[in-house]
Design an enzyme around this catalytic site. Sequence first.
Site, PDB file in Angstrom:
ATOM      1  N   TRP A   1      -7.163  -1.152   3.016  1.00 36.78           N
ATOM      2  CA  TRP A   1      -8.472  -1.019   3.222  1.00 36.78           C
ATOM      3  C   TRP A   1      -8.738  -0.959   4.739  1.00 36.78           C
ATOM      4  O   TRP A   1      -9.875  -0.444   5.092  1.00 36.78           O
ATOM      5  CB  TRP A   1      -9.338  -2.182   2.675  1.00 36.78           C
TER       6      TRP A   1
ATOM      7  N   TRP B   1       0.718  -1.039   0.130  1.00 38.19           N
ATOM      8  CA  TRP B   1      -0.076   0.024  -0.041  1.00 38.19           C
ATOM      9  C   TRP B   1       0.879   1.319   0.132  1.00 38.19           C
ATOM     10  O   TRP B   1       1.895   1.355   0.460  1.00 38.19           O
ATOM     11  CB  TRP B   1      -0.751   0.096   1.306  1.00 38.19           C
TER      12      TRP B   1
ATOM     13  N   TRP C   1     -15.596  -3.826   2.994  1.00 33.70           N
ATOM     14  CA  TRP C   1     -14.454  -3.234   2.484  1.00 33.70           C
ATOM     15  C   TRP C   1     -13.431  -4.295   1.790  1.00 33.70           C
ATOM     16  O   TRP C   1     -12.791  -3.923   0.772  1.00 33.70           O
ATOM     17  CB  TRP C   1     -13.795  -2.806   3.935  1.00 33.70           C
TER      18      TRP C   1
HETATM   19  P1  FAD Z   1     -30.852  -1.156   2.211  1.00 38.99           P
HETATM   20  O1  FAD Z   1     -30.260  -0.957   0.695  1.00 38.99           O
HETATM   21  O2  FAD Z   1     -32.266  -0.638   2.383  1.00 38.99           O
HETATM   22  O3  FAD Z   1     -30.658  -2.419   2.610  1.00 38.99           O
HETATM   23  C1  FAD Z   1     -31.299  -3.153   3.571  1.00 38.99           C
HETATM   24  C2  FAD Z   1     -30.443  -3.726   4.611  1.00 38.99           C
HETATM   25  O4  FAD Z   1     -29.757  -4.681   3.992  1.00 38.99           O
HETATM   26  C3  FAD Z   1     -29.279  -2.893   5.064  1.00 38.99           C
HETATM   27  O5  FAD Z   1     -29.920  -1.947   6.438  1.00 38.99           O
HETATM   28  C4  FAD Z   1     -28.400  -3.918   5.646  1.00 38.99           C
HETATM   29  O6  FAD Z   1     -28.655  -4.486   6.958  1.00 38.99           O
HETATM   30  C5  FAD Z   1     -28.586  -4.919   4.749  1.00 38.99           C
HETATM   31  N1  FAD Z   1     -27.515  -4.604   3.467  1.00 38.99           N
HETATM   32  C6  FAD Z   1     -27.662  -3.858   2.492  1.00 38.99           C
HETATM   33  N2  FAD Z   1     -26.401  -4.138   1.628  1.00 38.99           N
HETATM   34  C7  FAD Z   1     -25.677  -5.025   2.239  1.00 38.99           C
HETATM   35  C8  FAD Z   1     -24.435  -5.272   2.082  1.00 38.99           C
HETATM   36  N3  FAD Z   1     -23.775  -5.077   0.914  1.00 38.99           N
HETATM   37  N4  FAD Z   1     -23.719  -6.106   3.025  1.00 38.99           N
HETATM   38  C9  FAD Z   1     -24.271  -6.215   4.211  1.00 38.99           C
HETATM   39  N5  FAD Z   1     -25.666  -6.009   4.518  1.00 38.99           N
HETATM   40  C10 FAD Z   1     -26.236  -5.265   3.486  1.00 38.99           C
HETATM   41  N6  FAD Z   1     -23.650  -2.170   6.185  1.00 38.99           N
HETATM   42  C11 FAD Z   1     -23.902  -2.062   7.390  1.00 38.99           C
HETATM   43  O7  FAD Z   1     -25.152  -2.608   8.105  1.00 38.99           O
HETATM   44  N7  FAD Z   1     -23.009  -1.686   8.417  1.00 38.99           N
HETATM   45  C12 FAD Z   1     -21.808  -1.216   7.949  1.00 38.99           C
HETATM   46  O8  FAD Z   1     -20.551  -0.814   8.386  1.00 38.99           O
HETATM   47  C13 FAD Z   1     -21.804  -1.314   6.417  1.00 38.99           C
HETATM   48  N8  FAD Z   1     -20.382  -0.988   5.949  1.00 38.99           N
HETATM   49  C14 FAD Z   1     -20.113  -0.864   4.445  1.00 38.99           C
HETATM   50  C15 FAD Z   1     -18.986  -0.460   3.928  1.00 38.99           C
HETATM   51  C16 FAD Z   1     -18.740  -0.509   2.602  1.00 38.99           C
HETATM   52  C17 FAD Z   1     -17.299  -0.217   2.015  1.00 38.99           C
HETATM   53  C18 FAD Z   1     -19.788  -0.997   1.594  1.00 38.99           C
HETATM   54  C19 FAD Z   1     -19.656  -0.953   0.169  1.00 38.99           C
HETATM   55  C20 FAD Z   1     -21.008  -1.199   2.119  1.00 38.99           C
HETATM   56  C21 FAD Z   1     -21.269  -1.266   3.358  1.00 38.99           C
HETATM   57  N9  FAD Z   1     -22.578  -1.666   4.124  1.00 38.99           N
HETATM   58  C22 FAD Z   1     -22.595  -1.701   5.388  1.00 38.99           C
HETATM   59  C23 FAD Z   1     -23.809  -2.369   3.347  1.00 38.99           C
HETATM   60  C24 FAD Z   1     -24.500  -1.189   2.748  1.00 38.99           C
HETATM   61  O9  FAD Z   1     -23.779  -0.241   2.239  1.00 38.99           O
HETATM   62  C25 FAD Z   1     -25.400  -0.832   3.795  1.00 38.99           C
HETATM   63  O10 FAD Z   1     -26.034  -1.875   4.614  1.00 38.99           O
HETATM   64  C26 FAD Z   1     -26.590   0.055   3.097  1.00 38.99           C
HETATM   65  O11 FAD Z   1     -26.147   1.178   2.395  1.00 38.99           O
HETATM   66  C27 FAD Z   1     -27.331   0.570   4.751  1.00 38.99           C
HETATM   67  O12 FAD Z   1     -28.374   1.406   4.038  1.00 38.99           O
HETATM   68  P2  FAD Z   1     -29.960   0.971   4.043  1.00 38.99           P
HETATM   69  O13 FAD Z   1     -30.218   0.431   5.353  1.00 38.99           O
HETATM   70  O14 FAD Z   1     -30.692   2.080   3.472  1.00 38.99           O
HETATM   71  O15 FAD Z   1     -29.941  -0.341   3.280  1.00 38.99           O
END
Ligand code: FAD
Length: 446
Positions: free
Chosen positions: A355, A302, A378
């Site tokens: 990351w 990195w 991540w």
């Molecule tokens: P919605 O799109 O409405 O989805 C409903 C639920 O589904 C979310 O609340 C979450 O519980 C679950 N979900 C959705 N997408 C994902 C995913 N890719 N991975 C796991 N669960 C998911 N989500 C977190 O809950 N906590 C974090 O710390 C987190 N960090 C992230 C870091 C990165 C770099 C990325 C790319 C994604 C991360 N996410 C994380 C996943 C996702 O971005 C969020 O869950 C979502 O944006 C939350 O918004 P929402 O509740 O409106 O989700």
Amino acid sequence: MSDVDFLKVTGNSMKGKVNIFWFRRDLRFDDNIALYHALSSELPVLPLFIFDSGILDKLTNRGDARVSFIYNEIEKLKKTLEKDGRSLCVLYAKPLDAFLRITKEFDVEAVFANKDYEPYAIQRDTEVAEFLKTKNIQFRAFKDHVIFEENEVLKDNCEPYTVFTPYSRKWKKQLAQTEIAPFSSEKLWGNFLKIKPFPFLHLEDFGFVHSSLNFPSSEVSDVIIREYATKRDLPAVEGTSKLGLHLRFGTVSIRKVTLKARSLSDVFLNELIWRNFFIDILWHFPYVVNTSFKPKYNRIEWRNNAMEFEKWCRGNTGYPMVDAGMRELNETGFMHNRVRMLTASFLTKHLLIDWRWGEAYFAEKLLDYELASNNGNWQWAAGSGCDAAPYFRVFNPEIQQKKFDPKGEYIFKWIPEHGTLNYPAPLVEHKFARERALAAYKKALD
Ligand code: FAD
């Protein structure tokens, strides 16, 4: 910390056995499995919440919005109980010390709690259970935070899945065969211990202040879920549920959300499965907390330029879609998923920054921060995770912007100076950064 003894309740006689229900990531009365079982037992139930001083003392941000959120929810639970001659015992302590004190004050038969699958929580619960055992007190843990636990969705040879699609297929198959009945505690309310109110612990008593951030609602409309598939990728639109925070702290029940998803949107259901997938991955492969899921990726050299990292954190990279995302995160504690993917790709690929730096920054800022999902995503973005994006996939920030924010609504919302001389030039040229990233990854992986 003031010298009120938060455990003592004046005017109550503490005769007779009780069961304890320990609130953790399940801050609700409704459809709470361990609470239901506690209240169905023979003994009166004393509810308890512990602000874990071991965790909170390490937080440097004394206005941390997550602490405020938990505090508000606890206050609501306590007030609701007190309308009816019951109360909630709220302590600020290391959990083991808290149980040492509680068991001196109350004659406890069993402690009921919902399972928490993070490494720290597993260790905490093991220590607490061992201590309780020395006092002949049972520790009874229930599945509530997930639909399926670590050993419920496995390959036919009983190994854990490390690829999402077959995992999700098996998950859905099992869901179709499982009855998800709500665990309503309403009729059991009378089994909470009758007790005078415990003194109230104020946020300031343990050195925190209230946050001014607005927290999203725990109610999500059917329309959002129904239209999720078409709107979820557009950061300028209110097209996602914003349930992350509530699923994290259990202010909604995952079973209720899953039932809704099952009837309204398969795409939304899939996202809930990703959440379950990463919780399982963390449980089976806890080393991912510190190192790459795929060991070869630990060899990446990195660049870790601190000045560039600072620009990324502040939303000053000169790439509008990246900067809008980082500013949204800094101001609201939320960032849209599409932009989380882009900002994470930009940090790891364009800037070649570890990351783990980005993961730690998100962990500090995200209201919905959850170790399993944050780490899993991540590592997905960096290419080092299970079922990750292939390393040669480097998002082009301009193309992402054209596709997902074609009118620039999201960008202008967060970067009012966009298009003026006050907005910085790109920190690094896209084509050059892409080639540099590919070379660094190739060197590590060959
Ligand atoms: P919605 O799109 O409405 O989805 C409903 C639920 O589904 C979310 O609340 C979450 O519980 C679950 N979900 C959705 N997408 C994902 C995913 N890719 N991975 C796991 N669960 C998911 N989500 C977190 O809950 N906590 C974090 O710390 C987190 N960090 C992230 C870091 C990165 C770099 C990325 C790319 C994604 C991360 N996410 C994380 C996943 C996702 O971005 C969020 O869950 C979502 O944006 C939350 O918004 P929402 O509740 O409106 O989700």
